[in-house]
Design a protein around this motif. Structure first.
Motif, PDB file in Angstrom:
ATOM      1  N   LEU A 196       0.827  -1.213   0.000  1.00 29.65           N
ATOM      2  CA  LEU A 196       0.000   0.000   0.000  1.00 29.65           C
ATOM      3  C   LEU A 196       0.860   1.261   0.000  1.00 29.65           C
ATOM      4  O   LEU A 196       0.537   2.250  -0.668  1.00 29.65           O
ATOM      5  CB  LEU A 196      -0.922  -0.001   1.220  1.00 29.65           C
ATOM      6  CG  LEU A 196      -2.113  -0.948   1.169  1.00 29.65           C
ATOM      7  CD1 LEU A 196      -2.836  -0.951   2.508  1.00 29.65           C
ATOM      8  CD2 LEU A 196      -3.057  -0.561   0.053  1.00 29.65           C
ATOM      9  N   PHE A 252      -3.398   6.054   0.496  1.00 27.79           N
ATOM     10  CA  PHE A 252      -2.701   4.770   0.512  1.00 27.79           C
ATOM     11  C   PHE A 252      -1.429   4.831   1.354  1.00 27.79           C
ATOM     12  O   PHE A 252      -1.074   3.874   2.038  1.00 27.79           O
ATOM     13  CB  PHE A 252      -2.364   4.310  -0.904  1.00 27.79           C
ATOM     14  CG  PHE A 252      -3.503   3.681  -1.638  1.00 27.79           C
ATOM     15  CD1 PHE A 252      -4.654   3.264  -0.987  1.00 27.79           C
ATOM     16  CD2 PHE A 252      -3.441   3.487  -3.007  1.00 27.79           C
ATOM     17  CE1 PHE A 252      -5.703   2.675  -1.662  1.00 27.79           C
ATOM     18  CE2 PHE A 252      -4.474   2.892  -3.703  1.00 27.79           C
ATOM     19  CZ  PHE A 252      -5.609   2.496  -3.022  1.00 27.79           C
ATOM     20  N   GLY A 288      -1.006   2.473   4.500  1.00 27.91           N
ATOM     21  CA  GLY A 288       0.134   1.562   4.471  1.00 27.91           C
ATOM     22  C   GLY A 288       1.035   1.725   5.678  1.00 27.91           C
ATOM     23  O   GLY A 288       1.475   0.744   6.285  1.00 27.91           O
TER      24      GLY A 288
END
Length: 74
Positions: A9, A39, A43
């Protein structure tokens, strides 16, 4: 799985945030820069949570019980 997913991610987010690849079909629907930063945040959060969960799992206590025999005879 958590660390690997977080890294994927994070990398996809960096690619989208810094416009390494421009996808016109996606760019017409959503802003890829904003999607990239989302993202990146998700992540990084996934990596931190995976590390915390692994640290908790490795913190175990063991209990050793010793029984010694006496030399005395009854």
């Amino acid at each position: 799985m958590g660390i690997g997913l977080g890294v994927v991610l994070l990398l996809v987010g960096l690619i989208l945030a810094f416009d390494v690849i421009t996808i016109d079909a996606v760019n017409n629907v959503v802003d890829t820069n904003t999607l990239g930063w989302i993202f990146i945040i998700v992540g990084a959060l996934a990596i931190v949570l995976a590390l915390v969960m692994n640290a908790q799992r490795s913190r175990t206590t063991t209990r050793v019980e010793e029984r010694r025999l006496d030399d005395r005879r009854y």
